[in-house]
Design a protein around this motif. Sequence first.
Motif, PDB file in Angstrom:
ATOM      1  N   GLY A  94     142.663 -36.877 -57.416  1.00  0.00           N
ATOM      2  CA  GLY A  94     142.739 -36.012 -58.598  1.00  0.00           C
ATOM      3  C   GLY A  94     141.514 -35.426 -59.170  1.00  0.00           C
ATOM      4  O   GLY A  94     141.272 -35.074 -60.299  1.00  0.00           O
ATOM      5  N   GLU A  95     140.434 -35.506 -58.318  1.00  0.00           N
ATOM      6  CA  GLU A  95     139.064 -34.749 -58.613  1.00  0.00           C
ATOM      7  C   GLU A  95     139.085 -33.401 -58.171  1.00  0.00           C
ATOM      8  O   GLU A  95     139.305 -33.153 -57.053  1.00  0.00           O
ATOM      9  N   ASP A  96     138.442 -32.429 -58.940  1.00  0.00           N
ATOM     10  CA  ASP A  96     138.060 -31.260 -58.470  1.00  0.00           C
ATOM     11  C   ASP A  96     136.676 -31.008 -57.979  1.00  0.00           C
ATOM     12  O   ASP A  96     136.467 -30.048 -57.185  1.00  0.00           O
ATOM     13  N   SER A  97     135.887 -31.714 -58.080  1.00  0.00           N
ATOM     14  CA  SER A  97     134.378 -31.822 -57.718  1.00  0.00           C
ATOM     15  C   SER A  97     133.655 -33.213 -57.576  1.00  0.00           C
ATOM     16  O   SER A  97     132.766 -33.324 -58.607  1.00  0.00           O
ATOM     17  N   TYR A  98     134.240 -34.166 -56.893  1.00  0.00           N
ATOM     18  CA  TYR A  98     133.515 -35.491 -57.074  1.00  0.00           C
ATOM     19  C   TYR A  98     132.199 -35.600 -56.257  1.00  0.00           C
ATOM     20  O   TYR A  98     132.279 -35.258 -55.071  1.00  0.00           O
ATOM     21  N   PRO A  99     131.229 -36.167 -56.597  1.00  0.00           N
ATOM     22  CA  PRO A  99     129.835 -36.371 -55.862  1.00  0.00           C
ATOM     23  C   PRO A  99     129.662 -37.477 -55.200  1.00  0.00           C
ATOM     24  O   PRO A  99     130.075 -38.598 -55.763  1.00  0.00           O
ATOM     25  N   VAL A 100     128.918 -37.299 -53.995  1.00  0.00           N
ATOM     26  CA  VAL A 100     128.791 -38.729 -53.255  1.00  0.00           C
ATOM     27  C   VAL A 100     127.251 -38.372 -52.898  1.00  0.00           C
ATOM     28  O   VAL A 100     126.984 -37.056 -52.337  1.00  0.00           O
ATOM     29  N   SER A 101     126.516 -39.197 -53.111  1.00  0.00           N
ATOM     30  CA  SER A 101     124.850 -39.237 -52.829  1.00  0.00           C
ATOM     31  C   SER A 101     124.276 -40.030 -51.926  1.00  0.00           C
ATOM     32  O   SER A 101     125.082 -41.180 -52.027  1.00  0.00           O
ATOM     33  N   ALA A 102     123.436 -39.686 -51.364  1.00  0.00           N
ATOM     34  CA  ALA A 102     122.564 -40.790 -50.464  1.00  0.00           C
ATOM     35  C   ALA A 102     121.119 -40.540 -50.275  1.00  0.00           C
ATOM     36  O   ALA A 102     120.716 -39.246 -50.628  1.00  0.00           O
ATOM     37  N   SER A 103     120.302 -41.309 -50.272  1.00  0.00           N
ATOM     38  CA  SER A 103     118.842 -41.250 -50.154  1.00  0.00           C
ATOM     39  C   SER A 103     118.421 -41.905 -49.156  1.00  0.00           C
ATOM     40  O   SER A 103     118.665 -42.948 -48.432  1.00  0.00           O
ATOM     41  N   TYR A 104     117.164 -41.173 -48.465  1.00  0.00           N
ATOM     42  CA  TYR A 104     116.900 -41.900 -47.238  1.00  0.00           C
ATOM     43  C   TYR A 104     115.101 -41.499 -47.032  1.00  0.00           C
ATOM     44  O   TYR A 104     114.371 -40.475 -47.627  1.00  0.00           O
ATOM     45  N   THR A 105     114.207 -42.562 -46.879  1.00  0.00           N
ATOM     46  CA  THR A 105     112.836 -42.158 -46.635  1.00  0.00           C
ATOM     47  C   THR A 105     112.561 -42.181 -45.298  1.00  0.00           C
ATOM     48  O   THR A 105     112.772 -42.995 -44.584  1.00  0.00           O
ATOM     49  N   ALA A 106     111.943 -40.875 -45.128  1.00  0.00           N
ATOM     50  CA  ALA A 106     111.327 -40.565 -43.819  1.00  0.00           C
ATOM     51  C   ALA A 106     110.415 -41.725 -43.331  1.00  0.00           C
ATOM     52  O   ALA A 106     109.416 -41.946 -44.056  1.00  0.00           O
TER      53      ALA A 106
END
Length: 197
Positions: A94-106
């Motif tokens: 039921g979401e129209d623009s649900y965010p998913v995030s991740a971070s990575y250190t090179a």
Amino acid sequence: ASPSQPGYTCFGGAQVSPSSIVTVWAPGTGVTFFPPGTGILLPANRKLVLQMHYNTAAVAGTDRTAIDLDLEPTVTSPAQILAVGATGFSIPPGEDSYPVSASYTAPLGGTIHLVYPHMHKRGETLRLNRNGSCLVDVPRWNFGWQQFFRSSTPIAVGSGDQLDVTCTYDTQLDTNPIPSGEGTDEEMCGVGLYVTL
């Protein structure tokens, strides 16, 4: 697959260690050419594992998969395909623009030559930032149009640089949560980076 037949019975990586990605294909991907003078090392006497996702729910067919690799004895700049992305997430329905995030250190410095954004059918947008500045921006995701994209100028990445990926999803037509996973009915959020170190 069985002990007497080659192959695997389920989705997953190569299931051997160490392993590395040689190339990728998804709907819309054409021929991939790596930049001149670069390439991925294929050690002698190592096996290549091809991960193929079949859809035989509607109709059975015959596998006609073919692979054509251009091999060179050496290259000036050895490369790797590294993945930056989120795993283990669940997207509510039921979401129209649900965010998913991740971070990575090179962990090491290098040069990004190609990028391969990847989501599945509910994907809307994808963005990859390096130290807060945009490297990849996909404003309208299309599952049927996936490929390696080449920057007009290779992008230097330093050891310790912060890489942040954010994907958004439309689950308005879904009634159950959507897990992360490799099946098309699941979702992924990631970018493959073709990098020389």
